[in-house]
Design a protein around this motif. Sequence first.
Motif, short mmCIF file in Angstrom:
data_model
loop_
_atom_site.label_atom_id
_atom_site.label_comp_id
_atom_site.label_asym_id
_atom_site.label_seq_id
_atom_site.Cartn_x
_atom_site.Cartn_y
_atom_site.Cartn_z
N ILE A 166 -54.52 -1.42 43.91
CA ILE A 166 -53.35 -2.28 43.83
C ILE A 166 -53.76 -3.73 44.06
O ILE A 166 -54.35 -4.08 45.08
CB ILE A 166 -52.28 -1.85 44.86
N GLN A 167 -53.42 -4.58 43.08
CA GLN A 167 -53.85 -5.96 43.06
C GLN A 167 -52.71 -6.92 43.40
O GLN A 167 -51.54 -6.52 43.47
CB GLN A 167 -54.41 -6.32 41.67
N TYR A 168 -53.07 -8.19 43.56
CA TYR A 168 -52.08 -9.25 43.77
C TYR A 168 -50.97 -9.20 42.73
O TYR A 168 -49.78 -9.31 43.05
CB TYR A 168 -52.79 -10.60 43.74
N SER A 169 -51.34 -9.02 41.45
CA SER A 169 -50.36 -9.05 40.36
C SER A 169 -49.45 -7.83 40.36
O SER A 169 -48.43 -7.83 39.65
CB SER A 169 -51.08 -9.16 39.01
N ASP A 170 -49.78 -6.80 41.11
CA ASP A 170 -48.95 -5.60 41.18
C ASP A 170 -47.81 -5.72 42.19
O ASP A 170 -46.83 -4.98 42.11
CB ASP A 170 -49.80 -4.38 41.59
N CYS A 171 -47.95 -6.61 43.16
CA CYS A 171 -47.05 -6.62 44.32
C CYS A 171 -45.91 -7.62 44.16
O CYS A 171 -46.05 -8.65 43.48
CB CYS A 171 -47.84 -6.91 45.60
N ASP A 172 -44.78 -7.32 44.80
CA ASP A 172 -43.61 -8.18 44.71
C ASP A 172 -43.16 -8.64 46.10
O ASP A 172 -43.86 -8.43 47.10
CB ASP A 172 -42.48 -7.48 43.96
N TYR A 173 -42.00 -9.28 46.14
CA TYR A 173 -41.50 -9.88 47.39
C TYR A 173 -41.16 -8.84 48.46
O TYR A 173 -40.98 -9.19 49.63
CB TYR A 173 -40.26 -10.74 47.11
N ASN A 174 -41.08 -7.57 48.07
CA ASN A 174 -40.82 -6.52 49.06
C ASN A 174 -42.09 -6.08 49.78
O ASN A 174 -42.04 -5.21 50.65
CB ASN A 174 -40.19 -5.30 48.37
N GLY A 175 -43.24 -6.66 49.40
CA GLY A 175 -44.48 -6.33 50.08
C GLY A 175 -45.11 -5.03 49.64
O GLY A 175 -45.95 -4.47 50.35
N HIS A 176 -44.70 -4.53 48.46
CA HIS A 176 -45.31 -3.31 47.93
C HIS A 176 -45.45 -3.42 46.42
O HIS A 176 -45.02 -4.40 45.81
CB HIS A 176 -44.49 -2.07 48.33
N CYS A 177 -46.05 -2.41 45.83
CA CYS A 177 -46.23 -2.40 44.38
C CYS A 177 -44.87 -2.41 43.69
O CYS A 177 -43.99 -1.63 44.02
CB CYS A 177 -47.03 -1.17 43.96
N ASN A 178 -44.71 -3.32 42.73
CA ASN A 178 -43.45 -3.42 42.01
C ASN A 178 -43.18 -2.16 41.19
O ASN A 178 -44.10 -1.55 40.64
CB ASN A 178 -43.50 -4.64 41.09
N SER A 179 -41.91 -1.78 41.08
CA SER A 179 -41.53 -0.54 40.41
C SER A 179 -42.07 -0.47 38.99
O SER A 179 -42.55 0.59 38.55
CB SER A 179 -40.01 -0.42 40.37
N CYS A 180 -42.00 -1.56 38.25
CA CYS A 180 -42.43 -1.55 36.85
C CYS A 180 -43.94 -1.39 36.71
O CYS A 180 -44.42 -0.93 35.67
CB CYS A 180 -41.99 -2.84 36.16
N LYS A 181 -44.69 -1.75 37.74
CA LYS A 181 -46.14 -1.67 37.66
C LYS A 181 -46.64 -0.23 37.66
O LYS A 181 -47.69 0.07 37.11
CB LYS A 181 -46.78 -2.45 38.81
N TYR A 182 -45.89 0.68 38.29
CA TYR A 182 -46.25 2.09 38.22
C TYR A 182 -46.27 2.55 36.76
O TYR A 182 -47.21 3.19 36.29
CB TYR A 182 -45.26 2.95 39.00
#
Length: 251
Positions: A166-182
Amino acid sequence: MKFSYTYEIQPQEVDQSRKLRLYTLENYLLNVAGKAADEQGFGIRHLLPYGYTWVITRLNLEMTYLPTHNEILRFETWVEQNSHMLSVRNYRIYLQTTDKSEQPTERLIGQAKSVWAVLNLHKREIVNAFELPMFDNTVDGDTLDITKAARLLPITDPDGEVPHIIQYSDCDYNGHCNSCKYLERMLDAKCPNVENFCIRLAINYVKEVHLSDHICTRYKADLQDVQYQQVDENGKTVCAARISLFEKPTI
């Protein structure tokens, strides 16, 4: 109460077949949900100051046509039901065009059903959204006839496995991997040829992953169906999905 929003598809949002990428379409749905919730007074804008946020736990999507760049979509959304700490939000997706007399027309090309929960960002636990003071329990009650996805079982004999950190570009403001990135990682691992088919997507979000976590995308495919399972370093499922292709419209 129904809300409506329009989006014009940009060239960078389509793939090599000039069809809207599925994870971009999911992102549209998430944005629509956020805008509608904000307008009703219980969106992210209202939750974040108190340490809460909405997270999607399940999405079922059916599309009879995948649009291309410069086409315009109208999304209609509403809350169908609130129960058991979960909120069910529905969508209808319309393609806007003009007829020979330059009059605007639209046709239904898709529908979706999503399930949401509220996450305590400090404890990383699901809480009862309906007890929060800003929550509006207004529901529309309008249901959708979406084909129920087959149970998403673990893949024991995958056709392939693709690891990812999981990279910087995967994560969002919630502090976890963004749903669309899965979903993006799944399609990078194995993308079905959706160009000439209608599509069903079912995706279940099981577990959070964070920056620097290791996951592995497993997939198993046949001519009209791809099943995905993403697991963490301990082999625990973090997300599961299925993309199915069909020829006859169901909506």
